[in-house]
Design an enzyme around this catalytic site. Sequence first.
Site, PDB file in Angstrom:
ATOM      1  NE  ARG A  34      -4.312  -1.325   0.218  1.00 45.43           N
ATOM      2  CZ  ARG A  34      -5.399  -1.192   0.987  1.00 45.43           C
ATOM      3  NH1 ARG A  34      -5.539  -0.167   1.773  1.00 45.43           N
ATOM      4  NH2 ARG A  34      -6.344  -2.094   0.921  1.00 45.43           N
ATOM      5  NE  ARG A  38      -7.712   5.674   1.928  1.00 47.58           N
ATOM      6  CZ  ARG A  38      -8.594   4.803   2.426  1.00 47.58           C
ATOM      7  NH1 ARG A  38      -9.868   5.098   2.440  1.00 47.58           N
ATOM      8  NH2 ARG A  38      -8.190   3.642   2.900  1.00 47.58           N
ATOM      9  NE  ARG A  47     -10.458   7.040  -3.651  1.00 51.92           N
ATOM     10  CZ  ARG A  47     -11.774   7.235  -3.719  1.00 51.92           C
ATOM     11  NH1 ARG A  47     -12.269   8.037  -4.624  1.00 51.92           N
ATOM     12  NH2 ARG A  47     -12.570   6.630  -2.872  1.00 51.92           N
ATOM     13  CG  ASP A  84      -8.778  -3.298  -4.154  1.00 54.02           C
ATOM     14  OD1 ASP A  84      -8.113  -2.735  -3.273  1.00 54.02           O
ATOM     15  OD2 ASP A  84      -9.678  -4.120  -3.905  1.00 54.02           O
ATOM     16  CE1 TYR A 160     -12.744  -7.320   2.242  1.00 59.52           C
ATOM     17  CE2 TYR A 160     -11.090  -8.884   1.469  1.00 59.52           C
ATOM     18  CZ  TYR A 160     -11.467  -7.845   2.302  1.00 59.52           C
ATOM     19  OH  TYR A 160     -10.559  -7.334   3.208  1.00 59.52           O
TER      20      TYR A 160
HETATM   21  O1  CP3 Z   1       0.052   0.505  -3.270  1.00 58.77           O
HETATM   22  C1  CP3 Z   1      -0.347  -0.688  -3.335  1.00 58.77           C
HETATM   23  O2  CP3 Z   1      -0.055  -1.561  -2.491  1.00 58.77           O
HETATM   24  C2  CP3 Z   1      -1.117  -1.119  -4.568  1.00 58.77           C
HETATM   25  C3  CP3 Z   1      -2.519  -1.045  -4.536  1.00 58.77           C
HETATM   26  C4  CP3 Z   1      -3.355  -1.944  -3.637  1.00 58.77           C
HETATM   27  C5  CP3 Z   1      -4.592  -1.496  -3.129  1.00 58.77           C
HETATM   28  N1  CP3 Z   1      -5.180  -2.551  -2.505  1.00 58.77           N
HETATM   29  C6  CP3 Z   1      -5.142  -0.145  -3.294  1.00 58.77           C
HETATM   30  C7  CP3 Z   1      -6.264   0.308  -2.454  1.00 58.77           C
HETATM   31  C8  CP3 Z   1      -3.191  -3.275  -3.252  1.00 58.77           C
HETATM   32  C9  CP3 Z   1      -2.017  -4.216  -3.485  1.00 58.77           C
HETATM   33  C10 CP3 Z   1      -4.355  -3.650  -2.541  1.00 58.77           C
HETATM   34  C11 CP3 Z   1      -4.586  -5.017  -2.002  1.00 58.77           C
HETATM   35  C12 CP3 Z   1      -5.797  -5.274  -1.224  1.00 58.77           C
HETATM   36  N2  CP3 Z   1      -7.050  -4.754  -1.402  1.00 58.77           N
HETATM   37  C13 CP3 Z   1      -5.861  -6.236  -0.174  1.00 58.77           C
HETATM   38  C14 CP3 Z   1      -4.723  -7.120   0.270  1.00 58.77           C
HETATM   39  C15 CP3 Z   1      -3.774  -6.460   1.182  1.00 58.77           C
HETATM   40  C16 CP3 Z   1      -4.344  -6.090   2.526  1.00 58.77           C
HETATM   41  O3  CP3 Z   1      -4.456  -4.877   2.769  1.00 58.77           O
HETATM   42  O4  CP3 Z   1      -4.663  -7.002   3.314  1.00 58.77           O
HETATM   43  C17 CP3 Z   1      -7.184  -6.227   0.307  1.00 58.77           C
HETATM   44  C18 CP3 Z   1      -7.716  -7.064   1.436  1.00 58.77           C
HETATM   45  C19 CP3 Z   1      -7.933  -5.288  -0.485  1.00 58.77           C
HETATM   46  C20 CP3 Z   1      -9.394  -4.997  -0.407  1.00 58.77           C
HETATM   47  C21 CP3 Z   1      -9.649  -3.573  -0.086  1.00 58.77           C
HETATM   48  N3  CP3 Z   1      -9.445  -2.521  -0.955  1.00 58.77           N
HETATM   49  C22 CP3 Z   1     -10.133  -3.052   1.144  1.00 58.77           C
HETATM   50  C23 CP3 Z   1     -10.478  -3.874   2.368  1.00 58.77           C
HETATM   51  C24 CP3 Z   1     -10.210  -1.677   0.977  1.00 58.77           C
HETATM   52  C25 CP3 Z   1     -10.772  -0.690   1.949  1.00 58.77           C
HETATM   53  C26 CP3 Z   1      -9.860  -0.410   3.075  1.00 58.77           C
HETATM   54  C27 CP3 Z   1      -9.191   0.896   2.834  1.00 58.77           C
HETATM   55  O5  CP3 Z   1      -7.980   0.985   3.081  1.00 58.77           O
HETATM   56  O6  CP3 Z   1      -9.901   1.830   2.442  1.00 58.77           O
HETATM   57  C28 CP3 Z   1      -9.742  -1.347  -0.326  1.00 58.77           C
HETATM   58  C29 CP3 Z   1      -9.622  -0.005  -0.924  1.00 58.77           C
HETATM   59  C30 CP3 Z   1      -8.245   0.403  -1.412  1.00 58.77           C
HETATM   60  N4  CP3 Z   1      -7.405  -0.383  -2.150  1.00 58.77           N
HETATM   61  C31 CP3 Z   1      -7.647   1.688  -1.241  1.00 58.77           C
HETATM   62  C32 CP3 Z   1      -6.399   1.623  -1.899  1.00 58.77           C
HETATM   63  C33 CP3 Z   1      -5.397   2.735  -2.048  1.00 58.77           C
HETATM   64  C34 CP3 Z   1      -8.273   2.888  -0.548  1.00 58.77           C
HETATM   65  C35 CP3 Z   1      -9.401   3.392  -1.403  1.00 58.77           C
HETATM   66  C36 CP3 Z   1      -9.506   4.883  -1.582  1.00 58.77           C
HETATM   67  O7  CP3 Z   1      -8.573   5.554  -2.034  1.00 58.77           O
HETATM   68  O8  CP3 Z   1     -10.598   5.367  -1.309  1.00 58.77           O
END
Ligand code: CP3
Length: 356
Positions: A34, A38, A47, A84, A160
């Site tokens: 990540r 944000r 975004r 994602d 999910y």
């Molecule tokens: O920079 C990176 O690592 C690459 C991008 C990336 C994202 N999600 C972007 C993202 C990667 C590799 C992921 C993986 C991901 N997504 C996982 C596995 C890793 C982990 O965290 O356990 C999981 C479980 C998800 C599912 C997911 N996506 C959730 C649960 C959420 C909401 C939680 C949150 O942080 O808001 C997301 C949204 C998400 N994916 C965001 C980002 C940058 C935030 C969304 C936003 O900008 O509004």
Amino acid sequence: MSQPTDQTVSLPEKPYLAALAGHTLERPPFWLMRQAGRYLPEYRDVRRRAGSFIDLCLTPTLACEVTLQPLRRYGMDAAILFSDILMVPYGLGQRLDYVEGEGPQLEPITDAHQLERLSIDHFHDRLTPVYETVRQVIQALPDRTALIGFAGSPWTVACYMVQGAGSKEWDKVKGFAYRDPAGFAALMTLLETVTVAYLAAQIDAGAEAVQLFDSWAGILPPKPFRRLVIEPTRRIVQALKQHYPQIPVIGFPRGAGMLLEAYTLETGVDAVALDTTVPPDWAARHLQCHRPVQGNLDPILLVAGGEAMATELDDILRTLSRGPFVFNLGHGVAQVTPPEHVEQLAALIRSWPERR
Ligand code: CP3
């Protein structure tokens, strides 16, 4: 261990790929799960411009831009495709929405009958923008920086898809898996198939390594852990290796605990990512003798910064940098992370060879 000892074996030019190939580097390569997100003001700007999170993932110029943002600031050794893990259910036609402050929401697949709502037919069409993002990023990267593609593991993506959102209990998905093993296996088989196709398309577009995120591996008891985490991962690795033997696959079975060693040895992954609970000295003795490891600073130490972070960082580096190692966090960067602390972390890793 594949540690190349022959002096004539040339080191891959990208340090991240060299570490994954089994080389021990003086300064361990690093990237952060990540790393785009944000906590960066420039991410929040893009975004906002994109509208929704899904639009951001599916607009290659913007997804490419946010992939590169952390590298410009901190010079990580690898970029990870901005996307994602839930783009896979999106590709299968499941309705998906990211609700501000609440995370992802999907129209849940509650039993085997509902699998009819999913279709593989438009999978690549729907995800073409993701592959285009990979193409744009690989063009834009510095020579020494590698590009990581990724997918969620079938179990975590199924969590999910069935639960419909994040959960504390994961009662619906575990209930489905226990109540109707054959029906749940149909969902897992579909996910295995599309995960291989999805990662293969990312590799064809230019991804140089792929990571499988199994964020919810740790909620399963030992027997279903083998059936739903180890076995599908082993088959995915095997399928990818047939076509792309040179592309490293990194597994991240978060919370695997006592089953981490079995996961590492039995799945065939080229490297294993450690979560925050894994003691580095244990990993050095039990895992790193078999495979390169990646990890595992607590992301909240990156929020805290200062001495607390520096002390723990050095402990990890001292313990794991004697073998093939990629520095990372034990989970993703937290939203409240001060960007200056990432700067401090990057500087400390860079100066490790002089401080060791
Ligand atoms: O920079 C990176 O690592 C690459 C991008 C990336 C994202 N999600 C972007 C993202 C990667 C590799 C992921 C993986 C991901 N997504 C996982 C596995 C890793 C982990 O965290 O356990 C999981 C479980 C998800 C599912 C997911 N996506 C959730 C649960 C959420 C909401 C939680 C949150 O942080 O808001 C997301 C949204 C998400 N994916 C965001 C980002 C940058 C935030 C969304 C936003 O900008 O509004």
